[in-house]
Design an enzyme around this catalytic site. Structure first.
Site, mmCIF file in Angstrom:
data_model
loop_
_atom_site.group_PDB
_atom_site.id
_atom_site.type_symbol
_atom_site.label_atom_id
_atom_site.label_comp_id
_atom_site.label_asym_id
_atom_site.label_seq_id
_atom_site.Cartn_x
_atom_site.Cartn_y
_atom_site.Cartn_z
ATOM 1 N N HIS A 171 34.324 42.042 46.708
ATOM 2 C CA HIS A 171 34.854 41.766 45.366
ATOM 3 C C HIS A 171 33.751 41.856 44.309
ATOM 4 O O HIS A 171 33.984 42.338 43.202
ATOM 5 C CB HIS A 171 35.523 40.394 45.336
ATOM 6 C CG HIS A 171 36.766 40.322 46.194
ATOM 7 N ND1 HIS A 171 37.714 41.315 46.194
ATOM 8 C CD2 HIS A 171 37.195 39.384 47.084
ATOM 9 C CE1 HIS A 171 38.691 40.986 47.047
ATOM 10 N NE2 HIS A 171 38.395 39.828 47.602
ATOM 11 N N ASP A 208 42.152 48.811 44.961
ATOM 12 C CA ASP A 208 42.311 48.322 46.340
ATOM 13 C C ASP A 208 41.132 48.776 47.201
ATOM 14 O O ASP A 208 40.552 49.837 46.953
ATOM 15 C CB ASP A 208 43.623 48.876 46.915
ATOM 16 C CG ASP A 208 44.096 48.081 48.116
ATOM 17 O OD1 ASP A 208 43.505 47.022 48.422
ATOM 18 O OD2 ASP A 208 45.056 48.526 48.770
ATOM 19 N N LEU A 224 38.658 51.220 23.097
ATOM 20 C CA LEU A 224 39.411 51.152 24.360
ATOM 21 C C LEU A 224 40.176 49.839 24.402
ATOM 22 O O LEU A 224 39.620 48.774 24.153
ATOM 23 C CB LEU A 224 38.453 51.202 25.555
ATOM 24 C CG LEU A 224 39.119 51.070 26.934
ATOM 25 C CD1 LEU A 224 39.917 52.334 27.270
ATOM 26 C CD2 LEU A 224 38.088 50.807 28.030
ATOM 27 N N ARG A 230 51.547 52.759 47.386
ATOM 28 C CA ARG A 230 52.671 51.924 46.926
ATOM 29 C C ARG A 230 52.286 51.271 45.601
ATOM 30 O O ARG A 230 51.106 51.247 45.228
ATOM 31 C CB ARG A 230 53.035 50.883 47.970
ATOM 32 C CG ARG A 230 51.878 50.030 48.439
ATOM 33 C CD ARG A 230 52.320 48.975 49.465
ATOM 34 N NE ARG A 230 51.173 48.328 50.052
ATOM 35 C CZ ARG A 230 50.734 48.523 51.302
ATOM 36 N NH1 ARG A 230 51.378 49.325 52.120
ATOM 37 N NH2 ARG A 230 49.656 47.891 51.736
HETATM 38 C C1 FPP Z 1 41.903 44.565 46.375
HETATM 39 O O1 FPP Z 1 41.029 44.685 47.453
HETATM 40 C C2 FPP Z 1 41.292 43.876 45.295
HETATM 41 C C3 FPP Z 1 41.657 42.647 44.818
HETATM 42 C C4 FPP Z 1 42.761 41.828 45.341
HETATM 43 C C5 FPP Z 1 40.968 42.026 43.734
HETATM 44 C C6 FPP Z 1 40.537 42.912 42.613
HETATM 45 C C7 FPP Z 1 39.263 42.398 42.177
HETATM 46 C C8 FPP Z 1 38.200 43.139 41.840
HETATM 47 C C9 FPP Z 1 38.217 44.593 41.717
HETATM 48 C C10 FPP Z 1 36.913 42.473 41.641
HETATM 49 C C11 FPP Z 1 36.560 42.015 40.329
HETATM 50 C C12 FPP Z 1 37.431 42.301 39.212
HETATM 51 C C13 FPP Z 1 37.142 41.922 37.970
HETATM 52 C C14 FPP Z 1 38.088 42.175 36.890
HETATM 53 C C15 FPP Z 1 35.876 41.254 37.648
HETATM 54 P P1 FPP Z 1 41.436 43.978 48.810
HETATM 55 O O2 FPP Z 1 40.734 42.678 48.869
HETATM 56 O O3 FPP Z 1 42.923 43.898 48.915
HETATM 57 O O4 FPP Z 1 40.837 44.997 49.829
HETATM 58 P P2 FPP Z 1 41.393 45.350 51.261
HETATM 59 O O5 FPP Z 1 42.768 45.944 51.074
HETATM 60 O O6 FPP Z 1 40.408 46.348 51.749
HETATM 61 O O7 FPP Z 1 41.395 44.082 52.048
#
Ligand code: FPP
Length: 211
Positions: A31, A14, A125, A159
Site C-alpha cells: 500500500h 488493484d 487537474l 470487473r
Molecule cells: C488494492 O490492492 C488496493 C487497495 C484496496 C487500496 C488502494 C490504496 C492505495 C493505492 C494506496 C494509497 C492510496 C492513496 C490515495 C494514498 P489490493 O490490496 O486489493 O491488492 P491485491 O488484490 O493484490 O491483494
C-alpha cells in the site's frame, strides 16, 4: 473531428497486496508503494491531457478486510493527504474526496477537509479520491460525478467492483496485468494511446457510415 477538451480518467488501483507478496513484504508495504504510484500518476496526468482523475482508494466493501489492514490504510490516506497537499497546490490540483465520511476515523476526516480547502482553487487537474465509496449507494443518494471517458483497472482482474457504475455508462475499459505499485507514467500513456485509437460511438454509427 472535434477534439474534446475534457478527459476524465478513473482508475481501480488493484494489486498492492500481490506486489508485496511477490517481494516477501507485508501488505502494508504494498500500500505504501501504491501511494508512491498515486503521486507519480497525479503528477503525470495533466501533461498527458487528463483534466479529471478519479482514483478508487477504498471501497465500501473493503471494511471486510482485517482491522489492522484497514487501520493502516486509513493512516496512510491521512498521512498522504497531509504530505502531498503542498505538491498538489504547486501543480494546480484540486482535490475532492468522494464517498461516505461518517465511518472514517476523525484524523482522516480532518485531513480530508484541510486538503480540500487548501486545494480548492486548483484548475489544472480535478483529482477525486474515492474513499468508503460504493457506486450503488452513490446512485441511490444521487451523488453522480461527471461521465468517465476511460476506466483503467490494474492488477489483472476484469470487473468494476461497484466503482462509478453510472458514470462509466460509455467509458472505454482498459485492463492491465501491471500491479498498481508498478504503474508508471509510461503505462498511463499506453492506456491513453489505446483510448485515443478507439472509436467512441455512444450508440450512434461510425462517422463514415453516418452519411
Ligand atoms: C488494492 O490492492 C488496493 C487497495 C484496496 C487500496 C488502494 C490504496 C492505495 C493505492 C494506496 C494509497 C492510496 C492513496 C490515495 C494514498 P489490493 O490490496 O486489493 O491488492 P491485491 O488484490 O493484490 O491483494
Amino acid at each position: 473531428m472535434s477534439q474534446s477538451t475534457s478527459l476524465h480518467v478513473a482508475v481501480i488501483m488493484d494489486g498492492n497486496g500481490r506486489w508485496a507478496a511477490r517481494r516477501g513484504l507485508p501488505r502494508a508495504a504494498g500500500h505504501r508503494a501504491g501511494a508512491d504510484a498515486v503521486r507519480r500518476i497525479v503528477e503525470a496526468a495533466p501533461d498527458q491531457g487528463v483534466t479529471a482523475l478519479t482514483l478508487f482508494a477504498f471501497s465500501a466493501d473493503n471494511w471486510k478486510r482485517p482491522a489492522s489492514e484497514v487501520a493502516a490504510l486509513m493512516r496512510l490516506f491521512a498521512r498522504h493527504l497531509q504530505t502531498e497537499t503542498p505538491r498538489l497546490l504547486e501543480n494546480g490540483v484540486r482535490l475532492d474526496v468522494v464517498g461516505r465520511r461518517d465511518r472514517l476515523p476523525a484524523p482522516l476526516v480532518a485531513a480530508i477537509r484541510a486538503a480540500e480547502r487548501a486545494t480548492a482553487a486548483g484548475t489544472r487537474l480535478r483529482l477525486r479520491l474515492a474513499v468508503d465509496y460504493s457506486a450503488r449507494a452513490a446512485i441511490a443518494d444521487r451523488h453522480i460525478l461527471p461521465d468517465v471517458d476511460l476506466l483503467i483497472r490494474t492488477g489483472g482482474e476484469q470487473r468494476l467492483s461497484d466503482f462509478l457504475l453510472w458514470e462509466c455508462a460509455y467509458a472505454e475499459l482498459y485492463f492491465t496485468e501491471i500491479m498498481w505499485p508498478d504503474f508508471a507514467a509510461a503505462d498511463l500513456a499506453d492506456a491513453l494511446r489505446a483510448f485515443h485509437a478507439r472509436q467512441r460511438r455512444f450508440g450512434g454509427l461510425p462517422e463514415a457510415a453516418a452519411g
